[in-house]
Design a protein around this motif. Structure first.
Motif, PDB file in Angstrom:
ATOM      1  N   UNK A  31       0.793  -1.234   0.000  1.00  0.00           N
ATOM      2  CA  UNK A  31       0.000   0.000   0.000  1.00  0.00           C
ATOM      3  C   UNK A  31       0.825   1.285   0.000  1.00  0.00           C
ATOM      4  N   UNK A  32       2.152   1.176   0.098  1.00  0.00           N
ATOM      5  CA  UNK A  32       2.974   2.378   0.207  1.00  0.00           C
ATOM      6  C   UNK A  32       2.872   3.255  -1.048  1.00  0.00           C
ATOM      7  N   UNK A  82      12.784  -0.450  -1.658  1.00  0.00           N
ATOM      8  CA  UNK A  82      11.589  -1.279  -1.490  1.00  0.00           C
ATOM      9  C   UNK A  82      11.920  -2.741  -1.247  1.00  0.00           C
ATOM     10  N   UNK A  83      13.192  -3.075  -1.460  1.00  0.00           N
ATOM     11  CA  UNK A  83      13.682  -4.450  -1.259  1.00  0.00           C
ATOM     12  C   UNK A  83      13.003  -5.434  -2.206  1.00  0.00           C
ATOM     13  N   UNK A  84      12.802  -4.994  -3.417  1.00  0.00           N
ATOM     14  CA  UNK A  84      12.288  -5.876  -4.466  1.00  0.00           C
ATOM     15  C   UNK A  84      12.664  -5.279  -5.818  1.00  0.00           C
ATOM     16  N   UNK A  85      12.985  -6.122  -6.809  1.00  0.00           N
ATOM     17  CA  UNK A  85      13.354  -5.609  -8.133  1.00  0.00           C
ATOM     18  C   UNK A  85      12.161  -4.945  -8.811  1.00  0.00           C
ATOM     19  N   UNK A  86      12.459  -3.972  -9.675  1.00  0.00           N
ATOM     20  CA  UNK A  86      11.423  -3.257 -10.410  1.00  0.00           C
ATOM     21  C   UNK A  86      11.668  -3.357 -11.909  1.00  0.00           C
ATOM     22  N   UNK A 108      14.192  12.077  -7.008  1.00  0.00           N
ATOM     23  CA  UNK A 108      14.434  11.642  -8.386  1.00  0.00           C
ATOM     24  C   UNK A 108      13.896  10.234  -8.567  1.00  0.00           C
ATOM     25  N   UNK A 109      13.354   9.966  -9.753  1.00  0.00           N
ATOM     26  CA  UNK A 109      12.795   8.648 -10.019  1.00  0.00           C
ATOM     27  C   UNK A 109      13.895   7.718 -10.506  1.00  0.00           C
ATOM     28  N   UNK A 110      14.759   7.334  -9.575  1.00  0.00           N
ATOM     29  CA  UNK A 110      15.849   6.409  -9.852  1.00  0.00           C
ATOM     30  C   UNK A 110      15.352   5.012  -9.516  1.00  0.00           C
ATOM     31  N   UNK A 111      14.991   4.250 -10.541  1.00  0.00           N
ATOM     32  CA  UNK A 111      14.353   2.945 -10.323  1.00  0.00           C
ATOM     33  C   UNK A 111      15.292   1.954  -9.647  1.00  0.00           C
ATOM     34  N   UNK A 112      16.578   2.058  -9.939  1.00  0.00           N
ATOM     35  CA  UNK A 112      17.537   1.134  -9.323  1.00  0.00           C
ATOM     36  C   UNK A 112      17.596   1.351  -7.816  1.00  0.00           C
ATOM     37  N   UNK A 113      17.728   2.603  -7.392  1.00  0.00           N
ATOM     38  CA  UNK A 113      17.793   2.901  -5.963  1.00  0.00           C
ATOM     39  C   UNK A 113      16.438   2.690  -5.287  1.00  0.00           C
ATOM     40  N   UNK A 125       7.664 -14.022  -8.201  1.00  0.00           N
ATOM     41  CA  UNK A 125       9.070 -14.250  -8.565  1.00  0.00           C
ATOM     42  C   UNK A 125       9.522 -13.439  -9.778  1.00  0.00           C
ATOM     43  N   UNK A 126       8.796 -12.373 -10.093  1.00  0.00           N
ATOM     44  CA  UNK A 126       9.217 -11.479 -11.164  1.00  0.00           C
ATOM     45  C   UNK A 126       9.311 -10.054 -10.613  1.00  0.00           C
ATOM     46  N   UNK A 127      10.106  -9.193 -11.267  1.00  0.00           N
ATOM     47  CA  UNK A 127      10.165  -7.803 -10.810  1.00  0.00           C
ATOM     48  C   UNK A 127       8.787  -7.157 -10.763  1.00  0.00           C
ATOM     49  N   UNK A 128       8.602  -6.287  -9.791  1.00  0.00           N
ATOM     50  CA  UNK A 128       7.346  -5.562  -9.678  1.00  0.00           C
ATOM     51  C   UNK A 128       7.329  -4.422 -10.694  1.00  0.00           C
ATOM     52  N   UNK A 129       6.146  -3.826 -10.867  1.00  0.00           N
ATOM     53  CA  UNK A 129       5.960  -2.747 -11.818  1.00  0.00           C
ATOM     54  C   UNK A 129       5.544  -1.482 -11.066  1.00  0.00           C
ATOM     55  N   UNK A 130       6.175  -0.365 -11.404  1.00  0.00           N
ATOM     56  CA  UNK A 130       5.817   0.900 -10.775  1.00  0.00           C
ATOM     57  C   UNK A 130       4.681   1.536 -11.575  1.00  0.00           C
TER      58      UNK A 130
END
Length: 239
Positions: A73-74, A170-174, A160-165, A100-105
């Protein structure tokens, strides 16, 4: 006199090169605008295609339709955004697509800020399983300020929208792109405005800047020729 001529040639050349550089940028933006039109007309991508895209592969403008699970919910607020003259935030939420797949923003839209920056606006995010349909985009990195610079709390304010950071936080891949949804199920989204700015600066602006540089080059050249003529006349007078 020789020094004056050298300075004239040097500065004039720089101004002209800046003008041609702006024209080159305008051509690039025109090509990108045409590519965006083509991408909008193609079939929606599969999520697996998005995940397999390399860093240099453009995803902005492609459509994507998929089912997501809003388990987290964040809300994430991107600071210092302006929409129709109002300063505020772009709100985002990370959602799960498949296990088991990266999440989507997901971009939820623009929300105006409060007078007191210590008080963050509140927004209702997605909940449960949802069918989303929208378009993808990738924000360009600002080389002068590219880090997330996140603050603690919920909503989570970032600079900044730095997806890597953000993925590390969030402790999950994006996924390497953001989805701006236009529909949830069979409903058209209208809760918050969602500005579409896939190109930070249009080709017309680059062309305008090119005209300015060329005008400055012309004005500088005329000025320096005038000064050179005055200098030559003064020299002949003294002789």
């Amino acid at each position: 006199m020789l020094l004056l001529v050298c300075i004239t040639v040097l500065v004039f050349s720089i101004l002209v090169k800046l003008g041609f550089w702006q024209l080159d940028r305008a051509t690039e933006k025109q090509q990108l605008q045409q590519a965006l039109v083509v991408r909008q007309q193609t079939m929606p991508l599969r999520y697996q295609q998005v995940l397999k895209a390399k860093a240099q592969d453009p995803l902005t403008g492609y459509r994507l339709s998929l089912e997501v699970n809003a388990k987290d919910p964040r809300i994430i607020l991107l600071d210092n955004q302006v929409y129709q003259g109002v300063v505020g935030y772009l709100a985002f939420q990370a959602v799960e697509v498949t296990a088991n797949q990266p999440w989507l923003l997901i971009e939820l839209g623009f929300i105006s800020g409060t007078q007191d920056r210590r008080i963050l606006p509140r927004i209702d995010g997605l909940t449960g399983t949802q069918e989303l349909s929208g378009r993808l985009y990738q924000k360009s990195i600002n080389p002068l300020s590219e880090h997330l610079l996140a603050e603690t709390g919920n909503p989570l304010r970032i600079q900044n929208l730095n997806l890597t950071e953000l993925a590390q936080l969030l402790q999950r891949p994006l996924a390497p792109a953001v989805l701006q949804p236009q529909r949830i199920g069979d409903k058209v989204l209208n809760q918050l405005p969602r500005p579409w700015q896939p190109i930070p600066m249009a080709a017309e602006k680059h062309q305008g800047y090119a005209v300015q540089w060329f005008s400055m080059a012309g004005a500088f050249l005329i000025l320096m020729i005038y000064l050179l003529i005055i200098k030559i006349k003064n020299k002949h007078t003294l002789e």
